[in-house]
Design a protein around this motif. Structure first.
Motif, short mmCIF file in Angstrom:
data_model
loop_
_atom_site.label_atom_id
_atom_site.label_comp_id
_atom_site.label_asym_id
_atom_site.label_seq_id
_atom_site.Cartn_x
_atom_site.Cartn_y
_atom_site.Cartn_z
N ILE A 205 63.47 82.85 -6.12
CA ILE A 205 62.49 81.81 -5.74
C ILE A 205 61.08 82.37 -5.77
CG2 ILE A 205 61.77 80.19 -3.93
CD1 ILE A 205 64.80 80.09 -3.11
N ARG A 206 60.89 83.59 -5.29
CA ARG A 206 59.56 84.23 -5.34
C ARG A 206 59.06 84.31 -6.79
NH1 ARG A 206 57.40 87.22 -1.25
NH2 ARG A 206 56.44 88.62 -2.75
N SER A 207 59.95 84.62 -7.71
CA SER A 207 59.52 84.72 -9.11
C SER A 207 59.05 83.37 -9.63
CB SER A 207 60.64 85.30 -9.99
OG SER A 207 61.68 84.37 -10.19
N LEU A 208 59.72 82.29 -9.22
CA LEU A 208 59.31 80.95 -9.64
C LEU A 208 57.97 80.55 -9.01
CD1 LEU A 208 62.78 79.21 -9.52
CD2 LEU A 208 61.46 79.79 -11.57
N ILE A 209 57.76 80.94 -7.77
CA ILE A 209 56.47 80.68 -7.12
C ILE A 209 55.37 81.39 -7.90
CG2 ILE A 209 55.09 81.11 -5.04
CD1 ILE A 209 57.78 80.78 -3.45
N GLY A 210 55.63 82.63 -8.27
CA GLY A 210 54.66 83.38 -9.07
C GLY A 210 54.38 82.72 -10.41
#
Length: 188
Positions: free
Chosen positions: A144-149
């Motif tokens: 999920i962090r990668s998608l936020i980025g």
């Protein structure tokens, strides 16, 4: 446009101990099951029509609890939603992980670029199945962090921010790309 609620799975014993889980298949603990119930209440009234999860047990069980509360069909799984492979870092305490490798490469780990590509491809495939249906996606903090980025061109998440277990991040996936709709974090 597809509205996607990406939800981090509930707590596991390794989350409680602050260990890197990655693809190690650790189940939810009782706190994680309670968090899934709270998350279901948070999502209630959102017109969600389906739920998809990572096949790792902690995500799948979180999705099963939410589907039951919201009276959705049983969740399907998508292999592309699994957590980042942390290689030799799996099972290591988070503090020891950063002391040993910092932001550098971890032997045997999936790179952040590989993770971002896989995460985007996975949610695009999930959305393509029913593009007009608001969908809950239960996955993992790193993914999920990668998608936020991706959605913020790297502006978020800020250093020191982390996703809480059972937290919900809303995205809109359109032909023009991924848009962050709602973002909630806590300091590390």
């Amino acid at each position: 446009m597809t509205l996607l609620a990406l939800l981090r799975h509930g707590q596991t014993d390794w989350n409680f101990e602050r260990r890197v889980q990655g693809r190690t298949d650790i189940p939810l603990n009782d706190t994680g099951r309670a968090q899934a119930l709270v998350a279901a209440d948070t999502l209630r009234g959102g017109d969600w029509t389906r739920i998809v999860a990572s096949p790792l047990r902690r995500a799948e069980e979180t999705a099963e609890i939410i589907a039951s509360v919201l009276e959705l069909d049983a969740p399907s799984t998508h292999a592309g939603l699994v957590e980042r492979d942390y290689g030799q870092g799996e099972g290591v305490l988070v503090a020891d992980f950063f002391a040993r490798w910092g932001d550098g490469p971890v032997p045997g780990a999936e790179t952040l670029d590989e993770l971002a590509t896989r995460a985007h491809d996975a949610i695009a495939e999930v959305a393509a199945v029913a593009p007009a249906e608001p969908t809950i996606v239960v996955a993992h903090g790193g993914l999920i962090r990668s998608l936020i980025g991706l959605a913020t061109d790297g502006r978020l998440p800020a250093p020191g921010e982390r996703l809480e277990n059972a937290s919900v991040t809303l995205f809109a996936l359109e032909d023009s790309g991924l848009e962050l709709v709602q973002y909630t974090t806590a300091s590390a």
